[in-house]
Design a protein around this motif. Structure first.
Motif, short mmCIF file in Angstrom:
data_model
loop_
_atom_site.label_atom_id
_atom_site.label_comp_id
_atom_site.label_asym_id
_atom_site.label_seq_id
_atom_site.Cartn_x
_atom_site.Cartn_y
_atom_site.Cartn_z
N VAL A 78 31.76 4.64 41.49
CA VAL A 78 31.10 3.77 42.31
C VAL A 78 31.22 4.14 43.79
O VAL A 78 30.75 3.76 44.63
CB VAL A 78 31.46 2.19 42.09
CG1 VAL A 78 30.62 1.66 41.05
CG2 VAL A 78 32.94 1.98 42.30
N GLY A 79 32.35 5.10 43.93
CA GLY A 79 32.72 5.43 45.29
C GLY A 79 34.03 5.58 45.38
O GLY A 79 35.04 4.64 44.87
N GLU A 80 34.51 6.03 46.52
CA GLU A 80 35.99 6.21 46.82
C GLU A 80 36.47 5.10 47.95
O GLU A 80 37.55 4.52 47.88
CB GLU A 80 36.49 7.56 47.29
CG GLU A 80 36.21 8.54 46.38
CD GLU A 80 36.25 9.83 46.94
OE1 GLU A 80 37.11 9.95 48.29
OE2 GLU A 80 35.97 11.09 46.36
N SER A 81 35.44 4.69 48.91
CA SER A 81 35.83 3.77 49.93
C SER A 81 35.54 2.46 49.82
O SER A 81 34.58 1.96 50.57
CB SER A 81 35.42 4.48 51.19
OG SER A 81 33.84 4.39 50.97
N ILE A 82 35.85 1.90 48.69
CA ILE A 82 35.27 0.34 48.59
C ILE A 82 36.81 -0.34 48.27
O ILE A 82 37.93 0.06 48.29
CB ILE A 82 34.73 0.13 47.26
CG1 ILE A 82 35.50 0.99 45.97
CG2 ILE A 82 33.29 0.90 47.36
CD1 ILE A 82 34.80 0.33 44.43
N ASN A 83 36.63 -1.65 48.72
CA ASN A 83 37.89 -2.63 48.61
C ASN A 83 38.61 -2.81 47.11
O ASN A 83 37.72 -2.47 46.42
CB ASN A 83 37.81 -3.68 49.22
CG ASN A 83 36.71 -4.72 48.72
OD1 ASN A 83 36.29 -4.51 47.53
ND2 ASN A 83 36.24 -5.64 49.49
N ALA A 84 39.51 -3.53 47.09
CA ALA A 84 40.19 -3.37 45.66
C ALA A 84 39.37 -4.24 44.83
O ALA A 84 39.22 -4.15 43.39
CB ALA A 84 41.45 -3.94 45.78
N THR A 85 38.88 -5.25 45.31
CA THR A 85 38.11 -6.34 44.43
C THR A 85 36.89 -5.59 43.66
O THR A 85 36.62 -5.86 42.67
CB THR A 85 37.47 -7.59 45.25
OG1 THR A 85 38.59 -7.97 46.09
CG2 THR A 85 36.79 -8.54 44.22
N GLU A 86 36.12 -4.98 44.62
CA GLU A 86 34.93 -4.32 44.09
C GLU A 86 35.43 -3.19 43.21
O GLU A 86 34.86 -2.68 42.01
CB GLU A 86 34.24 -3.38 45.31
CG GLU A 86 33.42 -4.40 46.18
CD GLU A 86 32.67 -3.84 47.31
OE1 GLU A 86 32.78 -2.64 47.40
OE2 GLU A 86 31.95 -4.50 48.06
N CYS A 87 36.54 -2.50 43.36
CA CYS A 87 37.17 -1.47 42.73
C CYS A 87 37.57 -2.02 41.02
O CYS A 87 37.11 -1.55 40.01
CB CYS A 87 38.35 -0.98 43.20
SG CYS A 87 39.04 0.46 42.28
N LEU A 88 37.97 -3.32 41.03
CA LEU A 88 38.46 -3.86 39.84
C LEU A 88 37.04 -4.41 39.12
O LEU A 88 36.97 -4.35 37.91
CB LEU A 88 39.23 -4.96 40.33
CG LEU A 88 40.49 -4.75 40.51
CD1 LEU A 88 41.58 -5.80 41.13
CD2 LEU A 88 41.35 -3.99 39.39
N GLU A 89 36.06 -4.98 39.87
CA GLU A 89 35.02 -5.37 39.33
C GLU A 89 34.13 -4.27 38.42
O GLU A 89 33.32 -4.20 37.32
CB GLU A 89 33.83 -5.90 40.54
CG GLU A 89 34.27 -7.45 40.85
CD GLU A 89 33.48 -7.88 41.87
OE1 GLU A 89 32.66 -6.79 42.40
OE2 GLU A 89 33.73 -8.95 42.30
N ASN A 90 34.19 -2.91 38.99
CA ASN A 90 33.71 -1.90 38.44
C ASN A 90 34.57 -1.24 37.47
O ASN A 90 34.47 -0.06 36.92
CB ASN A 90 33.25 -0.84 39.46
CG ASN A 90 32.00 -1.43 40.27
OD1 ASN A 90 31.17 -1.92 39.56
ND2 ASN A 90 32.28 -1.44 41.40
N ARG A 91 35.68 -1.71 36.85
CA ARG A 91 36.67 -1.34 35.97
C ARG A 91 37.37 0.07 36.45
O ARG A 91 37.44 0.85 35.76
CB ARG A 91 35.79 -1.13 34.54
CG ARG A 91 35.52 -2.44 33.89
CD ARG A 91 35.04 -2.39 32.64
NE ARG A 91 34.50 -3.36 32.06
CZ ARG A 91 33.90 -3.60 30.91
NH1 ARG A 91 33.73 -2.70 30.24
NH2 ARG A 91 33.37 -4.98 30.46
N CYS A 92 37.63 -0.18 37.38
CA CYS A 92 38.44 1.05 38.17
C CYS A 92 39.75 0.57 38.72
O CYS A 92 39.94 -0.86 38.84
CB CYS A 92 37.47 1.76 39.19
SG CYS A 92 35.97 2.62 38.59
N CYS A 93 40.54 1.52 39.01
CA CYS A 93 42.05 1.05 39.53
C CYS A 93 42.23 1.32 41.22
O CYS A 93 41.84 2.18 41.57
CB CYS A 93 43.07 1.82 38.76
SG CYS A 93 42.99 1.65 37.09
N PRO A 94 42.48 0.24 41.68
CA PRO A 94 42.62 0.22 43.10
C PRO A 94 44.15 1.11 43.66
O PRO A 94 45.02 0.95 42.41
CB PRO A 94 42.61 -1.14 43.61
CG PRO A 94 43.02 -1.96 42.47
CD PRO A 94 42.62 -1.30 41.31
N SER A 95 44.10 1.93 44.21
CA SER A 95 45.51 2.68 44.51
C SER A 95 46.36 1.72 45.37
O SER A 95 46.12 1.25 46.35
CB SER A 95 45.04 4.01 45.49
OG SER A 95 46.22 4.71 45.59
#
Length: 175
Positions: A78-95
């Motif tokens: 979905v992209g690199e510059s998204i916040n942690a909530t959007e990252c988790l909603e897209n089943r990715c891991c926030p750094s």
């Protein structure tokens, strides 16, 4: 024994009739309402199947966000510059650390997969190990399978005669 077979057969016939009565028959005249209802039911069934297959895949493909030093980070789709909530909603891991990526794809968790498969195998062996004992216990208590559980006709007549004679004795006793 024949009466028990007829009773069981009759009971199964009633069960089948009730099940057939509860199922919507395809021989009824189709109306717009029933077609809509069937379409909604079919879409719900497809959604349930998708959810079930997704849960099954997630069980056999566990993922983790734990980063090890030797693993390279892959950016999330979905992209690199998204916040942690959007990252988790897209089943990715926030750094959380000072990594160059803020959102990355989770890693395969082989340790958790090994544990799940071991647990699944242990439960399977437990069921297969206990199944013969349960079947033997149930069949041993069954009168139709185990003839030793049936009452002997001569003994049954003796018991009935003794009960009848004891009832006569109690009637003859003064109150």
């Amino acid at each position: 024994m024949l009466r028990e077979g007829i009773g069981t057969h009759l009971a199964w016939n009633y069960v089948i009739l009730i099940l057939l009565h509860n199922i919507n028959s395809s021989f009824t005249s189709p109306t717009h309402h029933t077609l809509e209802k069937n379409e909604v039911a079919a879409s719900k069934l497809i959604m349930k199947l998708k959810d079930t297959s997704e849960a099954l895949l997630n069980f056999f493909r566990p993922l983790t966000c734990r980063h090890k030093e030797k693993q390279s980070l892959v950016p999330c789709h979905v992209g690199e510059s998204i916040n942690a909530t959007e990252c988790l909603e897209n089943r990715c891991c926030p750094s959380k650390g000072s990594y160059e990526l803020k959102c990355y794809i989770p890693f395969k968790d082989n340790l958790q997969l090994t544990f799940r498969l071991f647990l699944l195998g242990a439960i399977g062996f437990l069921i297969l190990g206990c199944l013969p004992f349960c079947c033997c216990t149930c069949l041993q208590r069954s009168q139709c399978v185990n003839p030793l559980q049936r009452a002997n006709k001569k003994k049954q007549q003796i018991v009935q005669n003794e009960r009848a004679s004891s009832e006569e004795m109690y009637r003859l006793l003064p109150n």
